[in-house]
Design a protein around this motif. Structure first.
Motif, mmCIF file in Angstrom:
data_model
loop_
_atom_site.group_PDB
_atom_site.id
_atom_site.type_symbol
_atom_site.label_atom_id
_atom_site.label_comp_id
_atom_site.label_asym_id
_atom_site.label_seq_id
_atom_site.Cartn_x
_atom_site.Cartn_y
_atom_site.Cartn_z
ATOM 1 N N LYS A 242 1.120 5.800 1.899
ATOM 2 C CA LYS A 242 -0.067 5.130 1.717
ATOM 3 C C LYS A 242 -0.372 4.689 0.661
ATOM 4 C CE LYS A 242 -2.283 7.833 5.494
ATOM 5 N NZ LYS A 242 -3.303 8.911 6.016
ATOM 6 N N VAL A 243 -0.008 5.355 -0.455
ATOM 7 C CA VAL A 243 -0.379 4.923 -1.785
ATOM 8 C C VAL A 243 0.509 3.540 -2.465
ATOM 9 C CG1 VAL A 243 0.108 5.623 -4.224
ATOM 10 C CG2 VAL A 243 -0.509 7.137 -2.500
ATOM 11 N N PHE A 244 1.702 3.502 -1.808
ATOM 12 C CA PHE A 244 2.769 2.407 -2.263
ATOM 13 C C PHE A 244 2.846 1.415 -1.215
ATOM 14 C CE2 PHE A 244 4.043 6.143 -4.957
ATOM 15 C CZ PHE A 244 4.211 5.380 -6.162
ATOM 16 N N GLY A 248 -3.578 -2.646 1.144
ATOM 17 C CA GLY A 248 -4.459 -2.024 0.502
ATOM 18 C C GLY A 248 -4.421 -0.714 -0.357
ATOM 19 N N ALA A 249 -2.917 -0.136 -0.280
ATOM 20 C CA ALA A 249 -2.390 0.474 -1.105
ATOM 21 C C ALA A 249 -2.642 0.392 -2.717
ATOM 22 C CB ALA A 249 -1.173 0.682 -1.020
ATOM 23 N N PRO A 250 -3.156 1.234 -3.320
ATOM 24 C CA PRO A 250 -3.495 1.331 -4.707
ATOM 25 C C PRO A 250 -2.098 0.949 -5.646
ATOM 26 C CG PRO A 250 -3.568 3.636 -4.179
ATOM 27 C CD PRO A 250 -3.665 2.946 -2.859
ATOM 28 N N LEU A 251 -1.086 1.250 -5.340
ATOM 29 C CA LEU A 251 0.022 1.065 -6.151
ATOM 30 C C LEU A 251 1.157 0.063 -5.343
ATOM 31 C CD1 LEU A 251 0.929 4.433 -7.607
ATOM 32 C CD2 LEU A 251 -0.478 2.652 -8.706
ATOM 33 N N ARG A 252 0.397 -0.669 -4.499
ATOM 34 C CA ARG A 252 1.447 -1.480 -3.815
ATOM 35 C C ARG A 252 2.125 -2.749 -4.590
ATOM 36 N NH1 ARG A 252 1.951 -3.137 1.475
ATOM 37 N NH2 ARG A 252 2.756 -5.360 1.909
ATOM 38 N N VAL A 253 1.463 -2.996 -5.806
ATOM 39 C CA VAL A 253 2.056 -3.844 -6.760
ATOM 40 C C VAL A 253 3.347 -3.363 -7.127
ATOM 41 C CG1 VAL A 253 1.043 -2.969 -8.780
ATOM 42 C CG2 VAL A 253 1.579 -5.190 -8.699
ATOM 43 N N ASN A 255 5.690 -1.846 -5.346
ATOM 44 C CA ASN A 255 6.676 -2.210 -4.458
ATOM 45 C C ASN A 255 6.758 -3.633 -4.244
ATOM 46 O OD1 ASN A 255 8.305 -1.370 -1.920
ATOM 47 N ND2 ASN A 255 7.094 -2.830 -1.128
ATOM 48 N N ASP A 256 5.870 -4.530 -4.443
ATOM 49 C CA ASP A 256 6.003 -5.877 -4.384
ATOM 50 C C ASP A 256 6.693 -6.423 -5.700
ATOM 51 O OD1 ASP A 256 4.409 -5.994 -2.216
ATOM 52 O OD2 ASP A 256 2.641 -6.554 -3.303
#
Length: 382
Positions: A242-244, A248-253, A255-256
């Motif tokens: 859920k974090v990554f 809307g995950a806060p640390l999705r950037v 993984n991107d």
């Protein structure tokens, strides 16, 4: 039925042709006339791929697509890859007996027969097959996502097997020529006077360190394997996912960014392969029968054995019926030798030139063999 088979053959040939064109470009860039991708440049680019591109691709792909439920479904893949190594090794030792391979090349022979290019080639072929019209694997975007996950998992597992098994085989084979020197050095060390007597705890720690060195843990835990572990943790543990990963995950950037970096792995690796193949054009005096034998093992014997193994697993209900997953399991038996074998032979100085010749002919013939087997495997799972 004839039209269906012809369409599958065309679909399978496109990704192989793409690979062949990029490989040819890599060979051209590595020529002395152009010298953009010379030996030093390939080493530097290979380091970037090894430490940055491949880990980013493996980690991001696994994190996005691997979950706890999917892991339960994919448990047979490590077994299937292990079978490619076991069956390939058996064929390799038979080939050594038939061709009377010199001792210094036995490790190379077994390695080429046992270890296929289970990472990079799948990362090239699977996404390309998914994007082609007439593919039997459903929607291209879904096929692409899961195909990358299967290929990334294959890369991570095969890396563990390769660096713990093939690395050791080539190392043992190369030490035959330096055995006398090692024996002399050990005798000199044992004859040093006033040697300190180790305490029991010291002996235990010394033995532990020797075991760690023999296992070569630093090499086994390569950046791609560490990235695979991180990808598993992110994908399998819901709170971390859920974090990554999720919307809307806060640390999705993060993984991107990893996905963006991973996009450079496939073209860079293919260019390096093309540059390395030039060494094989110079020849090395290797037995023609040995090269032909390795080609037969990798493109005839192993794929046929793979069909029996995977079909047997399907009959006993050991694998689920996802066509793409079955296609990957079949294809793992029909790939050319792992590129990392060239790195290992260069490291130990055991059959480097001979390895270049083997790589040259196996990868040239891969354009025909992979097209045929890819089309046949698509027909089997369709």
């Amino acid at each position: 039925m004839k039209m269906k088979l012809f369409q599958l053959f065309i679909t399978a040939s496109i990704p192989v042709l793409k690979t062949l064109l990029i490989t040819a470009l890599g060979s051209y860039l590595a020529t002395e006339r152009v010298n953009i991708l010379g030996e030093d440049s390939r080493k530097h680019l290979n380091s970037v791929v090894f430490f940055v591109f491949n880990p980013a691709l493996v980690g991001s792909s696994l994190a996005q697509t691997i979950t706890y439920h999917s892991m339960i479904k994919l448990w047979f893949m490590p077994v299937n890859i292990l079978m490619t190594f076991i069956v390939g090794s058996i064929f390799g030792w038979v080939l050594i007996l038939l061709t009377r391979t010199p001792p210094r090349l036995r490790g190379l022979t077994v390695g080429c027969c046992a270890a296929g290019n289970l990472g990079n080639m799948l990362l090239i072929i699977i996404p390309a097959v998914c994007e082609e019209k007439g593919s039997p694997f459903g929607a291209p975007d879904v096929c692409y996502a899961y195909g990358l996950a299967y290929a990334s998992l294959s890369m991570a597992i095969s890396a563990v097997y390769f660096w713990s098994y093939v690395y050791s085989i080539v190392r043992i084979s190369s030490k035959r020529d330096t055995l006398g020197q090692d024996t002399i050095q050990s005798l000199e060390r044992s004859s040093i006077p006033n040697q300190q007597i180790m305490t029991p705890p010291g002996k235990i720690m010394n033995r532990i360190m020797k075991v760690v060195k023999k296992l070569n843990l630093e090499t086994i835990l390569s950046p791609s394997i560490v990235a695979a572990i991180v990808g598993f943790v992110i994908g399998v543990i819901p709170p971390v996912r859920k974090v990554f990963i999720e919307d809307g995950a806060p640390l999705r950037v993060i993984n991107d960014t990893a996905s963006l970096l991973g996009g450079g792995a496939i073209p860079a690796v293919t260019l390096i392969i093309g540059g390395n193949l030039l060494k094989g054009l110079r020849g090395s005096g290797i037995q023609t029968s040995l090269v032909i034998g390795i080609i037969i093992v990798r493109y005839v014997a192993l794929p046929l054995a793979g069909i029996l193994i995977v079909k047997g697993a399907m009959k006993f209900g050991l694998v689920h019926s996802d066509p793409l997953y079955l296609f990957v399991l079949f294809l793992q038996f029909a790939l050319p030798p792992a590129v990392s074998i060239a790195t290992v032979t260069q490291l130990f100085g055991a059959g480097e030139k001979e390895c270049s010749v083997i790589m040259l002919w196996t990868y040239v013939l891969a354009s025909v063999a992979l097209t045929f087997w890819s089309a046949f495997f698509m027909w089997l799972v369709a």
